[in-house]
Design a protein around this motif. Structure first.
Motif, PDB file in Angstrom:
ATOM      1  N   GLN A 217      -7.584 -32.340  11.153  1.00 37.71           N
ATOM      2  CA  GLN A 217      -7.895 -31.170  11.980  1.00 37.71           C
ATOM      3  C   GLN A 217      -8.927 -31.510  13.046  1.00 37.71           C
ATOM      4  O   GLN A 217      -8.814 -31.047  14.194  1.00 37.71           O
ATOM      5  CB  GLN A 217      -8.402 -30.041  11.086  1.00 37.71           C
ATOM      6  CG  GLN A 217      -7.351 -29.473  10.145  1.00 37.71           C
ATOM      7  CD  GLN A 217      -7.923 -28.436   9.203  1.00 37.71           C
ATOM      8  OE1 GLN A 217      -9.126 -28.169   9.188  1.00 37.71           O
ATOM      9  NE2 GLN A 217      -7.050 -27.839   8.385  1.00 37.71           N
ATOM     10  N   LYS A 218      -9.934 -32.321  12.683  1.00 33.95           N
ATOM     11  CA  LYS A 218     -10.950 -32.707  13.658  1.00 33.95           C
ATOM     12  C   LYS A 218     -10.360 -33.570  14.768  1.00 33.95           C
ATOM     13  O   LYS A 218     -10.693 -33.389  15.957  1.00 33.95           O
ATOM     14  CB  LYS A 218     -12.065 -33.469  12.930  1.00 33.95           C
ATOM     15  CG  LYS A 218     -13.286 -33.746  13.792  1.00 33.95           C
ATOM     16  CD  LYS A 218     -13.981 -32.465  14.195  1.00 33.95           C
ATOM     17  CE  LYS A 218     -15.264 -32.751  14.974  1.00 33.95           C
ATOM     18  NZ  LYS A 218     -15.918 -31.498  15.449  1.00 33.95           N
ATOM     19  N   VAL A 219      -9.478 -34.487  14.411  1.00 34.81           N
ATOM     20  CA  VAL A 219      -8.828 -35.322  15.418  1.00 34.81           C
ATOM     21  C   VAL A 219      -8.002 -34.479  16.377  1.00 34.81           C
ATOM     22  O   VAL A 219      -8.032 -34.683  17.607  1.00 34.81           O
ATOM     23  CB  VAL A 219      -7.961 -36.398  14.739  1.00 34.81           C
ATOM     24  CG1 VAL A 219      -7.031 -37.069  15.741  1.00 34.81           C
ATOM     25  CG2 VAL A 219      -8.832 -37.441  14.075  1.00 34.81           C
ATOM     26  N   GLU A 220      -7.287 -33.525  15.840  1.00 32.33           N
ATOM     27  CA  GLU A 220      -6.479 -32.651  16.697  1.00 32.33           C
ATOM     28  C   GLU A 220      -7.350 -31.826  17.635  1.00 32.33           C
ATOM     29  O   GLU A 220      -7.037 -31.665  18.826  1.00 32.33           O
ATOM     30  CB  GLU A 220      -5.633 -31.735  15.813  1.00 32.33           C
ATOM     31  CG  GLU A 220      -4.664 -30.863  16.594  1.00 32.33           C
ATOM     32  CD  GLU A 220      -3.796 -30.007  15.691  1.00 32.33           C
ATOM     33  OE1 GLU A 220      -3.029 -29.179  16.220  1.00 32.33           O
ATOM     34  OE2 GLU A 220      -3.899 -30.163  14.448  1.00 32.33           O
ATOM     35  N   SER A 221      -8.482 -31.336  17.118  1.00 34.68           N
ATOM     36  CA  SER A 221      -9.383 -30.554  17.960  1.00 34.68           C
ATOM     37  C   SER A 221     -10.001 -31.407  19.067  1.00 34.68           C
ATOM     38  O   SER A 221     -10.094 -30.982  20.235  1.00 34.68           O
ATOM     39  CB  SER A 221     -10.482 -29.941  17.085  1.00 34.68           C
ATOM     40  OG  SER A 221     -11.428 -29.265  17.871  1.00 34.68           O
ATOM     41  N   LEU A 222     -10.404 -32.634  18.734  1.00 33.01           N
ATOM     42  CA  LEU A 222     -10.984 -33.520  19.750  1.00 33.01           C
ATOM     43  C   LEU A 222      -9.935 -33.934  20.780  1.00 33.01           C
ATOM     44  O   LEU A 222     -10.273 -34.119  21.964  1.00 33.01           O
ATOM     45  CB  LEU A 222     -11.582 -34.753  19.079  1.00 33.01           C
ATOM     46  CG  LEU A 222     -12.865 -34.518  18.265  1.00 33.01           C
ATOM     47  CD1 LEU A 222     -13.297 -35.800  17.577  1.00 33.01           C
ATOM     48  CD2 LEU A 222     -13.990 -33.990  19.162  1.00 33.01           C
ATOM     49  N   ALA A 223      -8.685 -34.103  20.368  1.00 33.40           N
ATOM     50  CA  ALA A 223      -7.629 -34.447  21.328  1.00 33.40           C
ATOM     51  C   ALA A 223      -7.456 -33.325  22.344  1.00 33.40           C
ATOM     52  O   ALA A 223      -7.278 -33.584  23.550  1.00 33.40           O
ATOM     53  CB  ALA A 223      -6.330 -34.711  20.579  1.00 33.40           C
ATOM     54  N   GLN A 224      -7.512 -32.091  21.886  1.00 36.89           N
ATOM     55  CA  GLN A 224      -7.434 -30.963  22.824  1.00 36.89           C
ATOM     56  C   GLN A 224      -8.648 -30.933  23.750  1.00 36.89           C
ATOM     57  O   GLN A 224      -8.521 -30.626  24.952  1.00 36.89           O
ATOM     58  CB  GLN A 224      -7.320 -29.661  22.032  1.00 36.89           C
ATOM     59  CG  GLN A 224      -6.034 -29.524  21.237  1.00 36.89           C
ATOM     60  CD  GLN A 224      -5.992 -28.255  20.413  1.00 36.89           C
ATOM     61  OE1 GLN A 224      -6.959 -27.474  20.393  1.00 36.89           O
ATOM     62  NE2 GLN A 224      -4.877 -28.045  19.723  1.00 36.89           N
ATOM     63  N   GLU A 225      -9.814 -31.252  23.205  1.00 40.15           N
ATOM     64  CA  GLU A 225     -11.032 -31.282  24.038  1.00 40.15           C
ATOM     65  C   GLU A 225     -10.949 -32.369  25.095  1.00 40.15           C
ATOM     66  O   GLU A 225     -11.344 -32.162  26.264  1.00 40.15           O
ATOM     67  CB  GLU A 225     -12.246 -31.492  23.137  1.00 40.15           C
ATOM     68  CG  GLU A 225     -13.573 -31.456  23.885  1.00 40.15           C
ATOM     69  CD  GLU A 225     -14.757 -31.638  22.950  1.00 40.15           C
ATOM     70  OE1 GLU A 225     -15.877 -31.882  23.448  1.00 40.15           O
ATOM     71  OE2 GLU A 225     -14.556 -31.544  21.718  1.00 40.15           O
ATOM     72  N   ALA A 226     -10.434 -33.543  24.727  1.00 39.50           N
ATOM     73  CA  ALA A 226     -10.295 -34.627  25.701  1.00 39.50           C
ATOM     74  C   ALA A 226      -9.311 -34.247  26.805  1.00 39.50           C
ATOM     75  O   ALA A 226      -9.527 -34.553  27.989  1.00 39.50           O
ATOM     76  CB  ALA A 226      -9.838 -35.898  24.998  1.00 39.50           C
ATOM     77  N   GLU A 227      -8.232 -33.589  26.437  1.00 43.41           N
ATOM     78  CA  GLU A 227      -7.264 -33.149  27.443  1.00 43.41           C
ATOM     79  C   GLU A 227      -7.879 -32.121  28.387  1.00 43.41           C
ATOM     80  O   GLU A 227      -7.626 -32.139  29.603  1.00 43.41           O
ATOM     81  CB  GLU A 227      -6.048 -32.557  26.735  1.00 43.41           C
ATOM     82  CG  GLU A 227      -4.894 -32.226  27.665  1.00 43.41           C
ATOM     83  CD  GLU A 227      -4.277 -33.459  28.308  1.00 43.41           C
ATOM     84  OE1 GLU A 227      -3.671 -33.312  29.393  1.00 43.41           O
ATOM     85  OE2 GLU A 227      -4.412 -34.559  27.724  1.00 43.41           O
ATOM     86  N   LYS A 228      -8.750 -31.268  27.854  1.00 37.95           N
ATOM     87  CA  LYS A 228      -9.419 -30.265  28.692  1.00 37.95           C
ATOM     88  C   LYS A 228     -10.382 -30.939  29.678  1.00 37.95           C
ATOM     89  O   LYS A 228     -10.464 -30.549  30.854  1.00 37.95           O
ATOM     90  CB  LYS A 228     -10.172 -29.276  27.805  1.00 37.95           C
ATOM     91  CG  LYS A 228     -10.860 -28.138  28.574  1.00 37.95           C
ATOM     92  CD  LYS A 228     -11.511 -27.170  27.614  1.00 37.95           C
ATOM     93  CE  LYS A 228     -12.160 -26.035  28.383  1.00 37.95           C
ATOM     94  NZ  LYS A 228     -13.212 -26.504  29.338  1.00 37.95           N
ATOM     95  N   CYS A 229     -11.112 -31.959  29.200  1.00 33.70           N
ATOM     96  CA  CYS A 229     -12.006 -32.701  30.099  1.00 33.70           C
ATOM     97  C   CYS A 229     -11.225 -33.377  31.217  1.00 33.70           C
ATOM     98  O   CYS A 229     -11.674 -33.427  32.378  1.00 33.70           O
ATOM     99  CB  CYS A 229     -12.802 -33.737  29.309  1.00 33.70           C
ATOM    100  SG  CYS A 229     -14.017 -33.029  28.177  1.00 33.70           S
ATOM    101  N   LYS A 230     -10.044 -33.872  30.885  1.00 32.80           N
ATOM    102  CA  LYS A 230      -9.210 -34.515  31.905  1.00 32.80           C
ATOM    103  C   LYS A 230      -8.756 -33.516  32.952  1.00 32.80           C
ATOM    104  O   LYS A 230      -8.779 -33.814  34.158  1.00 32.80           O
ATOM    105  CB  LYS A 230      -8.015 -35.166  31.214  1.00 32.80           C
ATOM    106  CG  LYS A 230      -7.124 -35.970  32.136  1.00 32.80           C
ATOM    107  CD  LYS A 230      -5.998 -36.623  31.351  1.00 32.80           C
ATOM    108  CE  LYS A 230      -5.089 -37.421  32.262  1.00 32.80           C
ATOM    109  NZ  LYS A 230      -3.984 -38.057  31.503  1.00 32.80           N
ATOM    110  N   GLU A 231      -8.361 -32.335  32.525  1.00 30.72           N
ATOM    111  CA  GLU A 231      -7.943 -31.306  33.481  1.00 30.72           C
ATOM    112  C   GLU A 231      -9.112 -30.837  34.337  1.00 30.72           C
ATOM    113  O   GLU A 231      -8.965 -30.594  35.542  1.00 30.72           O
ATOM    114  CB  GLU A 231      -7.333 -30.127  32.716  1.00 30.72           C
ATOM    115  CG  GLU A 231      -6.026 -30.445  32.020  1.00 30.72           C
ATOM    116  CD  GLU A 231      -4.921 -30.787  33.008  1.00 30.72           C
ATOM    117  OE1 GLU A 231      -4.970 -30.269  34.148  1.00 30.72           O
ATOM    118  OE2 GLU A 231      -4.032 -31.580  32.649  1.00 30.72           O
TER     119      GLU A 231
END
Length: 412
Positions: A217-231
């Motif tokens: 769950q933590k990995v999935e949440s951080l992946a979404q956060e990284a994608e948001k930083c990219k956008e």
């Protein structure tokens, strides 16, 4: 149905059989494992009237074991892990023991909860099969909340779900333990197997499973956060905010490093779980080998190489003796009727010579090859030739045909 059977036993039995079947059929149609006297009275109400002897019917069902009081059922099983079952477990065992020994002759109260025994057993079997066919069965233990979500379509309420687990626990197919405020369920491995008690290995596996779930769950949440930083970095670039875009990219890099670290930890946890499952499989195979070796030793207890060789030698001697006896019997002449083989051959030659002299003179075999069948056109042409040749013959011999006529004319 009247309360006493002594008044008219025949009528009482017939009415009791009717109402017993009706009550059980209603419970099976509804699919609910729990009922009470008031609920049945409301269900059988017709034009404002309810059956007066329905309590007597329920008492008879309790006596036959088709129904059981919920409190008695929970007292017969360790229900201490249920919050509302603690008081029942502490206060009811003596009462349940007395009622099971002396029998239950009391009509249940209107609000007292009763259980359909057969329906409860069938529903518990469905829960067990549902777990065995699900992805949760790959782990030896499972959280009670996850099992509740799996059985949501089968159990309409939480109380029914707990009753089904108690039935499986009574059948020794499930054991339940509360660990750090969470309830853990362990199922038996196999349809007809008995569950083993919860041990430290099971608790450790459960903790590893929880860690694996949290890390995922933590990995999935951080992946979404990284994608948001990219956008956000892209948006800042379009707006001409270079410094903001750089900060977003740095935040993205930090998040990706955290994701990589979590991935390595997650791989380690999964590797440990795989090793535990492999060790359990190895232990099962080792136990099977050990049982097989014991059975093989028991079956080969009286068998040795020397005894086997001795047995083979005896068999060979007996076979040789049998062959000698057969040869001896085959060489014996019966009543002196043995004939010399040379005399038999001479007699056979004389018979062959006689048969060659008596052979018939047959015509030689024709050497001409038969022609193929003629077609219809060829047959018609040959017929015309025959008719033409017949006409020529008639013209060549006219006198032969006219002389009789002249002779006939002269004679007349």
């Amino acid at each position: 149905v009247c309360q006493s059977r002594e008044v008219n036993s025949t009528e009482w039995d017939s009415k009791m059989a009717f109402w017993v079947g009706l009550v059980l059929a209603r419970g099976r149609r509804s699919g609910a494992v729990r009922t009470c006297l008031r609920e049945l009275q409301n269900g059988f109400e017709r034009r404002g009237s309810v059956p007066l002897g329905l309590g007597t019917v329920l008492r008879e069902l309790l006596r036959r074991g088709k129904l059981q009081r919920e409190s008695d059922f929970m007292a017969s099983v360790d229900s201490s892990w249920i919050s509302w079952g603690v008081g029942v477990f502490i206060l009811k065992p003596l009462k349940w023991t007395l009622s099971s020994v002396l029998g239950d002759s009391k009509i249940p109260e209107e609000e007292e909860v009763l259980i359909y025994v057969e329906l409860l057993q069938e529903k518990a079997e469905e829960v067990y099969r549902l777990y065995q066919s699900s992805a949760l069965s790959s782990h030896p233990v499972v959280a009670l909340a996850e099992l509740r979500s799996l059985c949501a379509g089968l159990c309409p309420d939480e109380r029914t779900f707990y009753l089904l687990l108690l039935q499986l626990q009574k059948e020794k197919r499930v054991t339940i333990l509360e660990q750090n405020g969470e309830k853990i369920v362990k199922f038996a491995r196999g349809l007809h197997a008995k569950v083993s008690p919860m041990n430290d290995v099971d608790i450790g596996v459960y903790q590893l499973m929880q860690s694996e779930q949290l890390l995922s769950q933590k990995v999935e949440s951080l992946a979404q956060e990284a994608e948001k930083c990219k956008e956000d970095a892209r948006s800042a670039c379009r707006a001409g905010k270079k410094q903001l875009a750089l900060r977003c990219l740095k935040s993205k890099r930090r998040t990706e490093r955290r994701i990589a670290e979590l991935h390595s930890k997650l791989d380690a946890v999964q590797g440990i779980l795989d090793r535990i499952y492999a060790s359990q499989t190895d232990q099962m195979v080792f136990n099977a080998y050990q049982a097989g070796v014991g059975a093989l030793k028991l079956s080969m207890k009286d068998v040795t190489v020397e005894r086997a060789e001795n047995l083979v030698d005896q068999i060979q001697e007996l076979c040789d003796t049998q062959d000698e006896v057969a040869q001896t019997l085959a060489g014996v002449g019966v009543n002196g009727l043995e004939l010399d083989s040379e005399e038999l051959e001479k007699e056979l030659d004389s018979l062959l010579q006689d048969s060659s002299k008596d052979s018939l003179d047959l015509p030689p075999v024709p050497q001409k090859v038969l022609s193929a069948p003629m077609s219809d056109a060829e047959l018609e042409a040959e017929l015309e030739q025959l008719s033409v040749s017949a006409g020529d013959l008639a013209q060549k011999t006219p006198s032969a045909s006219s002389e009789p006529k002249t002779a006939l004319g002269l004679n007349l």
